[in-house]
Design an enzyme around this catalytic site. Sequence first.
Site, PDB file in Angstrom:
ATOM      1  N   LYS A  92       6.013   5.854   3.439  1.00 13.45           N
ATOM      2  CA  LYS A  92       5.371   4.795   4.218  1.00 13.45           C
ATOM      3  C   LYS A  92       6.085   3.463   4.002  1.00 13.45           C
ATOM      4  CE  LYS A  92       1.582   5.821   2.096  1.00 13.45           C
ATOM      5  NZ  LYS A  92       0.207   5.980   1.591  1.00 13.45           N
TER       6      LYS A  92
ATOM      7  N   THR B  85      -5.561  -4.807   3.696  1.00 20.99           N
ATOM      8  CA  THR B  85      -4.942  -3.480   3.730  1.00 20.99           C
ATOM      9  C   THR B  85      -5.594  -2.498   2.756  1.00 20.99           C
ATOM     10  OG1 THR B  85      -3.287  -4.247   2.131  1.00 20.99           O
ATOM     11  CG2 THR B  85      -2.707  -4.367   4.463  1.00 20.99           C
TER      12      THR B  85
ATOM     13  N   GLY C  53      -3.822   3.501   3.128  1.00 25.95           N
ATOM     14  CA  GLY C  53      -3.152   4.735   2.733  1.00 25.95           C
ATOM     15  C   GLY C  53      -4.075   5.932   2.803  1.00 25.95           C
TER      16      GLY C  53
END
Length: 268
Positions: A173, A204, A208
Amino acid sequence: MKTALSIAGSDSSGGAGIQADLKTMTMNGVFAMTAVTALTAQNTTGVQGILEVPPAFLAQQLDAVFTDIRPNAVKIGMVSSPALIETIGERLRFYGAQNIVLDPVMVATSGARLIQPEAVETLRRVLLPMALVATPNIPEAALLAGMEIDGRPAMEQAARRIGEQYGCAVLLKGGHSVQDANDLLYAGGSLRWFEGRRVPNPNTHGTGCTLSSAIAANLAKGFDLPQAVERAKAYLTGALAAMLDLGQGSGPMDHAWTLQGVFAQEAE
């Protein structure tokens, strides 16, 4: 309806961990189940405490799921100790689990360490070789590949090194890159870039978890790996672009998942 299992830690703030996984999988059109590896006291600003589940109880959770509602895909997130990793590996091998997506969670976005140092080697030995795809970010990939990653050529070298060493596909990523949010997939000896635009969203927390869960959901629905990655990336980008802010306190709040229903890709 297809099914997916999240093996991960709980996030008391609801933005990451199994809470994010449940929401993401549901909004991506699969029935979501969980096996909790740890309870955490955390929010978007940091992790205040971690309480691990006993390995025997984790095994009971996995047995309960696989003997009743077999998952079409499995996402593995936060696993903080060698004993828990060994338990997951043994049970997934026993049941012949398929479509395993490993998000090698080592450090939270806030900087808090989420895995014991000795557990990293166990993760390398047990879980990486079992995974269909691993989804490390740049710091995690640098640790797994044993090299510094400072640009696209280094990302390609690291993804290939991890994939060849552990025999799994790798989605490296690019979110920690300053310039862009391009992700790199190494699979079957080939490299493929998924170009992305950086969304100017400072929040954020949990991104993930959301991406890896969306990949697992799409694998469960029968999409191949490149398609699953493409759909998951589009889903996450749309959620971040919504820029929803739920925070009234002093810390940054990323609850992009709350608009996942708007951006969910309908089950085929």
